[in-house]
Motif scaffolding. Structure first.
Motif, PDB file in Angstrom:
ATOM      1  N   CYS A 128       0.848  -1.188   0.000  1.00 47.33           N
ATOM      2  CA  CYS A 128       0.000   0.000   0.000  1.00 47.33           C
ATOM      3  C   CYS A 128       0.884   1.238   0.000  1.00 47.33           C
ATOM      4  CB  CYS A 128      -0.950  -0.002   1.196  1.00 47.33           C
ATOM      5  SG  CYS A 128      -0.122   0.003   2.801  1.00 47.33           S
ATOM      6  N   TRP A 129       0.320   2.332  -0.480  1.00 49.77           N
ATOM      7  CA  TRP A 129       1.054   3.587  -0.595  1.00 49.77           C
ATOM      8  C   TRP A 129       0.210   4.718  -0.024  1.00 49.77           C
ATOM      9  CZ3 TRP A 129       0.703  -0.290  -4.032  1.00 49.77           C
ATOM     10  CH2 TRP A 129       1.894  -0.856  -4.513  1.00 49.77           C
ATOM     11  N   ILE A 130       0.845   5.539   0.796  1.00 43.50           N
ATOM     12  CA  ILE A 130       0.218   6.757   1.310  1.00 43.50           C
ATOM     13  C   ILE A 130       0.964   7.916   0.678  1.00 43.50           C
ATOM     14  CG2 ILE A 130      -0.424   8.081   3.353  1.00 43.50           C
ATOM     15  CD1 ILE A 130      -0.025   5.463   4.965  1.00 43.50           C
ATOM     16  N   ASP A 131       0.260   8.673  -0.120  1.00 45.12           N
ATOM     17  CA  ASP A 131       0.892   9.687  -0.957  1.00 45.12           C
ATOM     18  C   ASP A 131       0.489  11.079  -0.508  1.00 45.12           C
ATOM     19  OD1 ASP A 131       2.272  10.784  -3.211  1.00 45.12           O
ATOM     20  OD2 ASP A 131       0.325  11.028  -4.191  1.00 45.12           O
ATOM     21  N   SER A 132       1.466  11.936  -0.239  1.00 52.26           N
ATOM     22  CA  SER A 132       1.236  13.333   0.097  1.00 52.26           C
ATOM     23  C   SER A 132       2.013  14.199  -0.887  1.00 52.26           C
ATOM     24  CB  SER A 132       1.701  13.619   1.528  1.00 52.26           C
ATOM     25  OG  SER A 132       3.116  13.728   1.586  1.00 52.26           O
ATOM     26  N   PRO A 133       1.810  15.519  -0.865  1.00 50.96           N
ATOM     27  CA  PRO A 133       2.571  16.369  -1.774  1.00 50.96           C
ATOM     28  C   PRO A 133       4.077  16.308  -1.547  1.00 50.96           C
ATOM     29  CG  PRO A 133       0.661  17.542  -0.923  1.00 50.96           C
ATOM     30  CD  PRO A 133       0.765  16.273  -0.145  1.00 50.96           C
ATOM     31  N   ASP A 134       4.517  15.895  -0.344  1.00 52.09           N
ATOM     32  CA  ASP A 134       5.935  15.927  -0.001  1.00 52.09           C
ATOM     33  C   ASP A 134       6.636  14.581  -0.080  1.00 52.09           C
ATOM     34  OD1 ASP A 134       5.851  18.728   0.695  1.00 52.09           O
ATOM     35  OD2 ASP A 134       4.821  18.126   2.532  1.00 52.09           O
ATOM     36  N   VAL A 135       5.903  13.498   0.187  1.00 55.70           N
ATOM     37  CA  VAL A 135       6.552  12.193   0.287  1.00 55.70           C
ATOM     38  C   VAL A 135       5.518  11.083   0.118  1.00 55.70           C
ATOM     39  CG1 VAL A 135       6.273  12.109   2.796  1.00 55.70           C
ATOM     40  CG2 VAL A 135       8.126  10.801   1.732  1.00 55.70           C
ATOM     41  N   THR A 136       5.975   9.927  -0.330  1.00 52.76           N
ATOM     42  CA  THR A 136       5.129   8.740  -0.429  1.00 52.76           C
ATOM     43  C   THR A 136       5.694   7.645   0.468  1.00 52.76           C
ATOM     44  OG1 THR A 136       4.435   9.221  -2.698  1.00 52.76           O
ATOM     45  CG2 THR A 136       4.240   6.940  -1.961  1.00 52.76           C
ATOM     46  N   VAL A 137       4.841   7.055   1.291  1.00 57.40           N
ATOM     47  CA  VAL A 137       5.227   5.967   2.180  1.00 57.40           C
ATOM     48  C   VAL A 137       4.682   4.663   1.617  1.00 57.40           C
ATOM     49  CG1 VAL A 137       4.929   4.946   4.465  1.00 57.40           C
ATOM     50  CG2 VAL A 137       5.344   7.405   4.233  1.00 57.40           C
ATOM     51  N   CYS A 138       5.556   3.650   1.521  1.00 55.59           N
ATOM     52  CA  CYS A 138       5.159   2.339   1.020  1.00 55.59           C
ATOM     53  C   CYS A 138       5.349   1.295   2.117  1.00 55.59           C
ATOM     54  CB  CYS A 138       5.978   1.957  -0.213  1.00 55.59           C
ATOM     55  SG  CYS A 138       5.627   0.304  -0.860  1.00 55.59           S
ATOM     56  N   GLY A 139       4.355   0.437   2.283  1.00 51.88           N
ATOM     57  CA  GLY A 139       4.460  -0.637   3.255  1.00 51.88           C
ATOM     58  C   GLY A 139       3.570  -1.792   2.842  1.00 51.88           C
ATOM     59  N   ILE A 140       3.448  -2.769   3.710  1.00 50.60           N
ATOM     60  CA  ILE A 140       2.575  -3.918   3.489  1.00 50.60           C
ATOM     61  C   ILE A 140       1.321  -3.712   4.331  1.00 50.60           C
ATOM     62  CG2 ILE A 140       2.390  -6.430   3.541  1.00 50.60           C
ATOM     63  CD1 ILE A 140       4.675  -5.355   1.792  1.00 50.60           C
TER      64      ILE A 140
END
Length: 218
Positions: A38-50
């Protein structure tokens, strides 16, 4: 629904990062399918995890029964109660139980985000944790003078397995446990974070026609 299918096919669901995209931190495990990430996307950074067990979505419609007390028995409670007790009859009708829709609540999401390090605990675990904290934090004045011009936390996008994509979510809460293993530098080597999201408004059919939500038009 064919039109909705065409619109949804145009929605970018690829997790690949483009040159103009925010930097990506988190999971780099190529053994794991993108459909489990899954990905959490913001204007500054994207976080990827399970995404792990407990990841869920809740859709709630608000219904009320405004006519429950709309009967002669309620208007004249003592008389109505006496008549019911004496003659075993009631003025309550099926209409008194009629429900009225009061709108849907914004949709809520509960994400169990699993982070773990393969090569670089700072890049794969610590930076995602810092990024999540950055995402939920506002940028406001510290002078206490009530000045205007601060910024609330930006809305984020949530992509679960490339098949469930919701845009413009607010982060309600982030729960980060500290009782995890660390490496020689003090970095967490794994962490399961609970993140709760809410849509800014209720989800409508018009939003779904435009490709919001599940990538499976019927």
């Amino acid at each position: 629904m064919a039109e909705a299918q065409k619109v949804q096919e145009k929605v970018k669901v690829s997790p690949q990062v483009e040159a103009s995209s925010p930097p990506l931190v988190g999971n780099t495990d190529t053994r794991i399918s993108n459909h489990r990430k899954c990905w959490i996307d913001s204007p500054d950074v994207t976080v990827c995890g399970i995404y792990g067990p407990g990841t869920s979505q809740e859709i709630v419609a608000n219904w009320s029964s405004p006519f429950e007390n709309f009967s002669l028995g309620e208007k004249f409670q003592k008389v109505g109660g006496w008549i019911q007790a004496k003659f075993n009859v009631t003025s309550v009708t099926q209409f008194n139980t009629q429900q009225v829709w009061d709108g849907n609540r914004p949709t809520q999401f509960n994400l169990e985000l699993k982070l773990y390090a393969l090569r670089d605990a700072n890049q794969e675990v610590m930076k995602p944790l810092a990024a999540l904290e950055w995402m939920i934090s506002p940028d406001v004045s510290i002078d206490g003078g009530g000045s205007i011009g601060g910024k609330i936390a930006a809305a984020v996008n949530l992509n679960i397995g490339t098949k469930v994509i919701y845009r413009d979510l607010c982060i309600d809460s982030i729960s980060i446990p500290y009782d995890k293993e660390v490496d020689s530098q003090g970095n967490f080597v794994r962490c399961t974070v609970n993140v709760q999201f809410t849509t800014l408004t209720m989800i409508t059919k018009d939003m779904l026609r435009k490709g919001y939500g599940f990538k499976a038009a019927f």
